[in-house]
Design a protein around this motif. Structure first.
Motif, PDB file in Angstrom:
ATOM      1  N   PHE A  40       0.866  -1.179   0.000  1.00 13.42           N
ATOM      2  CA  PHE A  40       0.000   0.000   0.000  1.00 13.42           C
ATOM      3  C   PHE A  40       0.903   1.230   0.000  1.00 13.42           C
ATOM      4  O   PHE A  40       2.101   1.151   0.311  1.00 13.42           O
ATOM      5  CB  PHE A  40      -0.951   0.013   1.197  1.00 13.42           C
ATOM      6  N   TYR A  41       0.330   2.377  -0.343  1.00 20.45           N
ATOM      7  CA  TYR A  41       1.097   3.614  -0.467  1.00 20.45           C
ATOM      8  C   TYR A  41       0.467   4.693   0.408  1.00 20.45           C
ATOM      9  O   TYR A  41      -0.755   4.753   0.573  1.00 20.45           O
ATOM     10  CB  TYR A  41       1.134   4.075  -1.923  1.00 20.45           C
ATOM     11  N   THR A  42       1.328   5.564   0.952  1.00 19.12           N
ATOM     12  CA  THR A  42       0.829   6.622   1.816  1.00 19.12           C
ATOM     13  C   THR A  42       1.927   7.651   2.039  1.00 19.12           C
ATOM     14  O   THR A  42       3.082   7.461   1.631  1.00 19.12           O
ATOM     15  CB  THR A  42       0.356   6.051   3.167  1.00 19.12           C
ATOM     16  N   GLY A  43       1.569   8.725   2.713  1.00 21.95           N
ATOM     17  CA  GLY A  43       2.550   9.729   3.097  1.00 21.95           C
ATOM     18  C   GLY A  43       3.394   9.232   4.264  1.00 21.95           C
ATOM     19  O   GLY A  43       2.863   8.741   5.257  1.00 21.95           O
ATOM     20  N   THR A  44       4.701   9.358   4.136  1.00 25.03           N
ATOM     21  CA  THR A  44       5.585   8.861   5.198  1.00 25.03           C
ATOM     22  C   THR A  44       5.521   9.727   6.444  1.00 25.03           C
ATOM     23  O   THR A  44       5.900   9.280   7.522  1.00 25.03           O
ATOM     24  CB  THR A  44       7.030   8.791   4.692  1.00 25.03           C
ATOM     25  N   ARG A  45       5.040  10.979   6.310  1.00 26.06           N
ATOM     26  CA  ARG A  45       4.919  11.861   7.479  1.00 26.06           C
ATOM     27  C   ARG A  45       3.547  11.769   8.125  1.00 26.06           C
ATOM     28  O   ARG A  45       3.295  12.452   9.126  1.00 26.06           O
ATOM     29  CB  ARG A  45       5.195  13.313   7.069  1.00 26.06           C
ATOM     30  N   SER A  46       2.664  10.935   7.559  1.00 29.26           N
ATOM     31  CA  SER A  46       1.330  10.745   8.148  1.00 29.26           C
ATOM     32  C   SER A  46       1.452  10.015   9.475  1.00 29.26           C
ATOM     33  O   SER A  46       2.518   9.504   9.840  1.00 29.26           O
ATOM     34  CB  SER A  46       0.455   9.937   7.192  1.00 29.26           C
ATOM     35  N   ASN A  47       0.338   9.938  10.194  1.00 33.60           N
ATOM     36  CA  ASN A  47       0.358   9.200  11.455  1.00 33.60           C
ATOM     37  C   ASN A  47       0.808   7.765  11.243  1.00 33.60           C
ATOM     38  O   ASN A  47       1.675   7.250  11.963  1.00 33.60           O
ATOM     39  CB  ASN A  47      -1.034   9.216  12.103  1.00 33.60           C
ATOM     40  N   LYS A  48       0.231   7.111  10.231  1.00 35.28           N
ATOM     41  CA  LYS A  48       0.600   5.706  10.021  1.00 35.28           C
ATOM     42  C   LYS A  48       2.040   5.568   9.563  1.00 35.28           C
ATOM     43  O   LYS A  48       2.730   4.612   9.927  1.00 35.28           O
ATOM     44  CB  LYS A  48      -0.360   5.033   9.044  1.00 35.28           C
ATOM     45  N   GLY A  49       2.520   6.529   8.763  1.00 30.43           N
ATOM     46  CA  GLY A  49       3.907   6.485   8.341  1.00 30.43           C
ATOM     47  C   GLY A  49       4.863   6.602   9.516  1.00 30.43           C
ATOM     48  O   GLY A  49       5.860   5.872   9.599  1.00 30.43           O
ATOM     49  N   GLN A  50       4.575   7.509  10.427  1.00 32.53           N
ATOM     50  CA  GLN A  50       5.415   7.678  11.606  1.00 32.53           C
ATOM     51  C   GLN A  50       5.324   6.466  12.529  1.00 32.53           C
ATOM     52  O   GLN A  50       6.325   6.037  13.119  1.00 32.53           O
ATOM     53  CB  GLN A  50       5.010   8.945  12.353  1.00 32.53           C
ATOM     54  N   GLU A  51       4.117   5.909  12.656  1.00 30.66           N
ATOM     55  CA  GLU A  51       3.948   4.729  13.509  1.00 30.66           C
ATOM     56  C   GLU A  51       4.697   3.528  12.945  1.00 30.66           C
ATOM     57  O   GLU A  51       5.318   2.762  13.689  1.00 30.66           O
ATOM     58  CB  GLU A  51       2.456   4.427  13.674  1.00 30.66           C
ATOM     59  N   LEU A  52       4.672   3.369  11.622  1.00 29.97           N
ATOM     60  CA  LEU A  52       5.387   2.255  11.005  1.00 29.97           C
ATOM     61  C   LEU A  52       6.891   2.450  11.091  1.00 29.97           C
ATOM     62  O   LEU A  52       7.642   1.474  11.163  1.00 29.97           O
ATOM     63  CB  LEU A  52       4.942   2.094   9.554  1.00 29.97           C
ATOM     64  N   ALA A  53       7.348   3.695  11.072  1.00 32.53           N
ATOM     65  CA  ALA A  53       8.779   3.949  11.237  1.00 32.53           C
ATOM     66  C   ALA A  53       9.232   3.561  12.638  1.00 32.53           C
ATOM     67  O   ALA A  53      10.332   3.014  12.816  1.00 32.53           O
ATOM     68  CB  ALA A  53       9.080   5.418  10.965  1.00 32.53           C
ATOM     69  N   ALA A  54       8.385   3.816  13.642  1.00 36.33           N
ATOM     70  CA  ALA A  54       8.745   3.499  15.025  1.00 36.33           C
ATOM     71  C   ALA A  54       8.500   2.035  15.366  1.00 36.33           C
ATOM     72  O   ALA A  54       9.274   1.424  16.120  1.00 36.33           O
ATOM     73  CB  ALA A  54       7.952   4.391  15.979  1.00 36.33           C
ATOM     74  N   HIS A  55       7.430   1.462  14.823  1.00 30.90           N
ATOM     75  CA  HIS A  55       7.059   0.064  15.088  1.00 30.90           C
ATOM     76  C   HIS A  55       6.710  -0.579  13.736  1.00 30.90           C
ATOM     77  O   HIS A  55       5.543  -0.571  13.334  1.00 30.90           O
ATOM     78  CB  HIS A  55       5.855  -0.026  16.024  1.00 30.90           C
ATOM     79  N   PRO A  56       7.673  -1.141  13.022  1.00 33.90           N
ATOM     80  CA  PRO A  56       7.425  -1.646  11.661  1.00 33.90           C
ATOM     81  C   PRO A  56       6.716  -2.994  11.623  1.00 33.90           C
ATOM     82  O   PRO A  56       7.209  -3.974  11.077  1.00 33.90           O
ATOM     83  CB  PRO A  56       8.827  -1.710  11.068  1.00 33.90           C
ATOM     84  N   VAL A  57       5.547  -3.049  12.225  1.00 37.96           N
ATOM     85  CA  VAL A  57       4.673  -4.217  12.178  1.00 37.96           C
ATOM     86  C   VAL A  57       3.249  -3.719  11.982  1.00 37.96           C
ATOM     87  O   VAL A  57       2.919  -2.590  12.364  1.00 37.96           O
ATOM     88  CB  VAL A  57       4.752  -5.079  13.456  1.00 37.96           C
ATOM     89  N   ALA A  58       2.403  -4.554  11.384  1.00 40.26           N
ATOM     90  CA  ALA A  58       1.028  -4.121  11.134  1.00 40.26           C
ATOM     91  C   ALA A  58       0.130  -5.328  10.941  1.00 40.26           C
ATOM     92  O   ALA A  58       0.592  -6.461  10.766  1.00 40.26           O
ATOM     93  CB  ALA A  58       0.958  -3.212   9.909  1.00 40.26           C
TER      94      ALA A  58
END
Length: 210
Positions: free
Chosen positions: A74-92
């Motif tokens: 999937f694609y999204t903004g890396t500065r979005s909430n989900k982008g920042q959350e995935l940078a800190a915790h790369p699991v989903a």
């Protein structure tokens, strides 16, 4: 209306014990293709769950743009909430809510950024308006009014008026979820639903009670 009184009798189909004989990807693609054929709205919509800074789950709906042997993209903004959350915790975790087919596909696992080349290939398939919107929106950041957001789009449209192709924003890209758990759910009568689970790369299929 009392939501407690809402009832649906699930009778669309079944998920036999051999339903994953050809692998999870084959079944996932078959279900999505059947959802497309049935004209379900947004058959590639997924509910994406990430972990926020407080360790709490956060969910939102995004669109799956690739599904292959690696997992889903999937694609999204890396500065979005989900982008920042995935940078800190790369699991989903993600769920395809194929409600019109009385089905769900659930996947969980680590998440990584896709290559710049893969991102560019998908970006070039996006409509120009969607490309401009990605540049205009500071995704998840507060904004005072709708008019302010539209003004940002006007400014971006003018900036790229003579630019073709529009470049990929540095704050936008693709994410790949590599599933370590995949579950297929098929609604059945009397709430005796079918649930089959696997834990890739182990091909062992586990049937779960509903």
């Amino acid at each position: 209306m009392d939501v407690a009184d809402l009832r649906v009798a699930y009778r669309f189909g079944e998920l036999a014990d051999g339903g994953l004989a050809d692998g999870w990807l084959t079944l996932a693609r078959t279900w999505i293709e059947e959802a497309i054929a049935a004209r379900l709205p947004e058959p590639n919509a997924i509910v994406l769950a990430t972990i926020d800074a407080d360790g709490a789950p956060a969910t939102r709906t995004v669109l799956c743009k690739a599904i292959d042997e690696r997992g889903i993209v999937f694609y999204t903004g890396t500065r979005s909430n989900k982008g920042q959350e995935l940078a800190a915790h790369p699991v989903a975790a993600v769920t395809f809510p194929l409600i019109g087919m009385e089905r769900q596909i659930h996947l969980r696992g680590p998440v990584e950024r896709v290559s710049a080349e893969e991102t560019l290939e998908y970006w070039n398939h996006r409509p120009r308006g969607s490309q401009l919107g990605a540049w205009a929106s500071h995704q998840s950041a507060p904004i005072a009014t709708r008019e302010d957001l539209e003004a940002q789009l006007v400014e971006v449209t003018a900036r790229f008026a003579d630019v073709d192709p529009i470049p990929v924003p540095p704050h936008w890209g693709g994410y790949l979820l590599r599933p370590r758990l995949i579950e297929f759910w098929q609604g059945r009568a009397d709430r005796l639903h079918d649930r089959l689970r696997i834990h890739p790369p182990d091909p062992t299929v586990i049937r779960l009670q509903p």
